[in-house]
Design a protein around this motif. Structure first.
Motif, PDB file in Angstrom:
ATOM      1  N   ALA A  86       0.831  -1.207   0.000  1.00 44.19           N
ATOM      2  CA  ALA A  86       0.000   0.000   0.000  1.00 44.19           C
ATOM      3  C   ALA A  86       0.867   1.260   0.000  1.00 44.19           C
ATOM      4  CB  ALA A  86      -0.922  -0.006   1.216  1.00 44.19           C
ATOM      5  N   LYS A  87       1.977   1.218   0.719  1.00 49.69           N
ATOM      6  CA  LYS A  87       2.844   2.408   0.789  1.00 49.69           C
ATOM      7  C   LYS A  87       3.545   2.634  -0.544  1.00 49.69           C
ATOM      8  CE  LYS A  87       3.362   3.018   5.614  1.00 49.69           C
ATOM      9  NZ  LYS A  87       3.003   1.791   6.319  1.00 49.69           N
ATOM     10  N   LEU A 141       1.065   4.313  -2.690  1.00 48.11           N
ATOM     11  CA  LEU A 141       0.923   5.735  -2.359  1.00 48.11           C
ATOM     12  C   LEU A 141       1.994   6.554  -3.075  1.00 48.11           C
ATOM     13  CD1 LEU A 141      -0.227   8.078  -0.636  1.00 48.11           C
ATOM     14  CD2 LEU A 141       1.383   7.418   1.140  1.00 48.11           C
ATOM     15  N   ARG A 164      11.525   9.021   1.367  1.00 45.98           N
ATOM     16  CA  ARG A 164      10.284   9.427   2.022  1.00 45.98           C
ATOM     17  C   ARG A 164       9.597   8.272   2.749  1.00 45.98           C
ATOM     18  NH1 ARG A 164       8.969  14.550   1.266  1.00 45.98           N
ATOM     19  NH2 ARG A 164       9.545  15.554  -0.701  1.00 45.98           N
ATOM     20  N   VAL A 165       9.717   7.061   2.200  1.00 48.15           N
ATOM     21  CA  VAL A 165       8.967   5.938   2.774  1.00 48.15           C
ATOM     22  C   VAL A 165       9.867   4.799   3.251  1.00 48.15           C
ATOM     23  CG1 VAL A 165       7.341   4.095   2.233  1.00 48.15           C
ATOM     24  CG2 VAL A 165       6.836   6.420   1.565  1.00 48.15           C
ATOM     25  N   THR A 182       9.082   7.134  17.410  1.00 47.61           N
ATOM     26  CA  THR A 182       8.067   7.456  18.420  1.00 47.61           C
ATOM     27  C   THR A 182       6.726   6.811  18.108  1.00 47.61           C
ATOM     28  OG1 THR A 182       7.696   9.442  17.159  1.00 47.61           O
ATOM     29  CG2 THR A 182       9.043   9.668  19.123  1.00 47.61           C
ATOM     30  N   TRP A 183       6.611   6.215  16.903  1.00 50.07           N
ATOM     31  CA  TRP A 183       5.281   5.753  16.474  1.00 50.07           C
ATOM     32  C   TRP A 183       5.017   4.302  16.792  1.00 50.07           C
ATOM     33  CZ3 TRP A 183       9.327   6.973  13.260  1.00 50.07           C
ATOM     34  CH2 TRP A 183       9.853   5.938  12.489  1.00 50.07           C
ATOM     35  N   LYS A 184       6.000   3.577  17.333  1.00 60.22           N
ATOM     36  CA  LYS A 184       5.777   2.146  17.599  1.00 60.22           C
ATOM     37  C   LYS A 184       5.224   1.976  19.002  1.00 60.22           C
ATOM     38  CE  LYS A 184       6.804   0.076  13.862  1.00 60.22           C
ATOM     39  NZ  LYS A 184       6.071  -0.920  13.149  1.00 60.22           N
ATOM     40  N   PRO A 203      12.217   5.723   6.589  1.00 56.58           N
ATOM     41  CA  PRO A 203      11.480   5.819   7.855  1.00 56.58           C
ATOM     42  C   PRO A 203      10.769   4.521   8.214  1.00 56.58           C
ATOM     43  CG  PRO A 203      10.694   7.470   6.274  1.00 56.58           C
ATOM     44  CD  PRO A 203      11.826   6.774   5.629  1.00 56.58           C
ATOM     45  N   ASN A 204      10.238   3.821   7.183  1.00 61.54           N
ATOM     46  CA  ASN A 204       9.547   2.571   7.445  1.00 61.54           C
ATOM     47  C   ASN A 204      10.489   1.522   8.044  1.00 61.54           C
ATOM     48  OD1 ASN A 204       6.991   1.063   7.018  1.00 61.54           O
ATOM     49  ND2 ASN A 204       8.356  -0.245   5.819  1.00 61.54           N
TER      50      ASN A 204
END
Lengths: 251, 265
Positions: A151-152, A155, A169-170, A249-251, A173-174
């Motif tokens: 999906a990413k 995008l 961009r993806v 910080t998102w995990k 960071p992923n």
């Protein structure tokens, strides 16, 4: 006090360490074991303080230098190897197994061979650290880079991004959680590699001090050096963990 | 009311288990400016494949696309992508970016660097979906409905000519789904954007769509087309009691039932 509060997280391991030290002291006292085999914690502490200025400080500086320079070369090197090879399926297939083999090879065993070529050069230790850390950082980053959810990718295609733009961009960071796994494993291998390089190359460093001290039966000094080496490894690991908690910080 | 998005004879097949599976067998459809088109079909009929081809995400095997007078080649240019706002099946937000940064992403990719202007556009899009107070959250902190609103804001931020939605509310609970359908209808009404939406829900299709197209099972074509002559006011007020709506719903339900069940491989 809540079981998962911050205070518990910090205090609990410290209490365990203190208990282990007390156990060590008790075992030494009860079994009356020889000082040359296992000195009491107090004696190790004394040796640490007494020899700090004379030898340990200099050895620590030498080891820290090797570890930091080696690590700081290994991180970008591993990252770049992973970034470039992630772009080509064939490269992923061919380089990944080689990296895994290199990761599992104890690099200090190469020292006798390297000595044949270059003699004993201080940069040899840095080379050992770089060789030991780079593959583990590259392997983990690469496995992060090659797994991007479909999906990413869609995008990025929907926004008309080209390969490298979507990489930064993806993909990067992923892959951050995996990259940090590699960086933390790198810390562990960095300490081990630096110590074994000291032992096999000589010329100062904590590993060298441990070897010299134990051959002179100064077991307390050897243990003191081991404690400092352990603290160095933990410190490096903690620094990377703190950076990780700031970035991921998102995990 | 000109045709400004036209597909003729779109074909697509995938390779699977050594044989070619034909998914799209010549899709013809044309979309007029400012209309809302819903496309329905059984699961596995190639609805998502069709909209992905329209969105420029996957290439077509054959057929012609004309969008805004341009026929895009294999790789769709950034210029053309900019004219399409895309809402994905899941919210498909980047979990490491805040709501604000997620919505700002298309502007950045399209090279719009004026910070103040970008901020105004992002906040306007967030206001449209009612999330202006959540700009600083990360996706994990939001509910499923709020995440999907964010992704609608992301699709709208670059002021596209057409909005394409691939079963956008499929993963949401019934109540949230209904609310978001109302929001979407309001957004369509206020922004006057052309919308194409894939759905598997008959009520949703009739509530939103000015036209509902029904696809056959794969290899699929468009086999039915229903005009929904309801005004915006009729749609928002007591739609469930509207006789035209009730008649169309019965008709659509009959059409959907009449499609064979998908082939089991």
């Amino acid at each position: 006090m809540k079981i998962n509060s911050k205070a518990v997280n910090i205090c609990a391991p410290i209490i365990v360490i203190i208990l282990l030290i007390i156990l060590w002291q008790i075992i030494c006292t009860v079994t009356n074991i020889s000082f040359h085999v296992l000195p009491k914690p107090g004696e190790v502490g004394t040796a640490l303080v007494e020899n700090f200025r004379g030898t340990i400080l200099l050895d620590t500086m030498a080891s820290v230098k090797v570890m930091l320079i080696g690590y700081c070369i290994a991180v970008p090197l591993g990252f770049v190897i992973a970034a470039i090879s992630s772009q080509f399926t064939l490269a992923v297939r061919s380089i990944m197994p080689v990296l895994i083999i290199l990761m599992l090879t104890p690099m200090a065993t190469l020292v006798p061979i390297f000595k044949l070529f270059w003699g004993v050069d201080p940069t040899l230790k840095i080379l050992i650290v770089v060789l030991q850390c780079t593959p583990v950082i590259a392997v983990n980053s690469l496995s992060g880079f090659i797994y991007v959810p479909e999906a990413k990718k869609e995008l990025m295609r929907a926004l008309g991004c080209r390969k490298w733009e979507s990489f930064f961009r993806v993909t990067v960071p992923n892959a951050m959680p995996q990259i940090f796994t590699g960086l933390k494993l790198g810390c562990i291998l960095c300490t081990i590699a630096a110590m074994s390089a000291d032992i096999s190359v000589g010329q100062g460093g904590l590993g060298y001090r441990i070897q010299v001290a134990s051959s002179l039966s100064a077991t307390d000094l050897a243990y003191a050096a081991i404690v400092v080496a352990a603290i160095l490894g933990v410190a490096l690991y903690m620094i990377v963990s703190v950076i990780e908690s700031r970035i991921v910080t998102w995990k | 009311m000109s045709d400004f998005y036209t597909l003729t004879g779109i074909k697509k097949s995938f390779e699977g288990k050594g044989e070619l599976i034909h998914v799209l067998d010549g899709i013809d459809l044309s979309i007029r400016e400012k209309e809302f088109v819903c496309i329905m079909g059984n699961s596995g009929c190639g609805k998502s494949t069709l909209i992905k081809i329209m969105e420029g995400i996957i290439p077509r095997d054959g057929g012609e696309i004309i969008f805004d007078g341009i026929s895009p080649g294999k790789q769709v240019s950034k210029e053309l992508q900019k004219k399409m706002g895309i809402v994905f099946q899941g919210d498909n937000l980047l979990e490491w970016l805040t709501v604000y940064k997620n919505v700002e992403l298309p502007l950045k990719v399209f090279g719009q660097k004026d910070k103040a202007e970008n901020k105004a556009k992002v906040m306007e899009a967030l206001e449209l979906v009612g999330l202006q107070n959540y700009w600083d959250c990360i996706p994990r902190e939001l509910s499923g409905g709020m995440r999907q609103r964010t992704s609608i804001a992301r699709a709208l931020v670059s002021d596209p000519d057409i909005l394409m939605l691939d079963q956008p509310f499929g993963a949401l609970d019934a109540i949230t789904r209904k609310t978001l359908n109302q929001e979407l209808l309001r957004i369509w009404h206020t922004t006057q954007k052309t919308c194409v939406m894939i759905t598997n829900n008959e009520n949703e299709a009739l509530y939103l769509g000015g036209r509902v197209l029904v696809m056959s099972n794969s290899p699929s074509r468009i086999v039915h087309e229903i005009e929904v002559p309801l005004t915006y006011e009729e749609r928002v007020n007591n739609l469930a009691l509207n006789p035209i709506y009730l008649k169309l719903r019965t008709e659509l339900a009959r059409i959907v039932r009449s499609l064979d069940t998908p082939r089991q491989n």
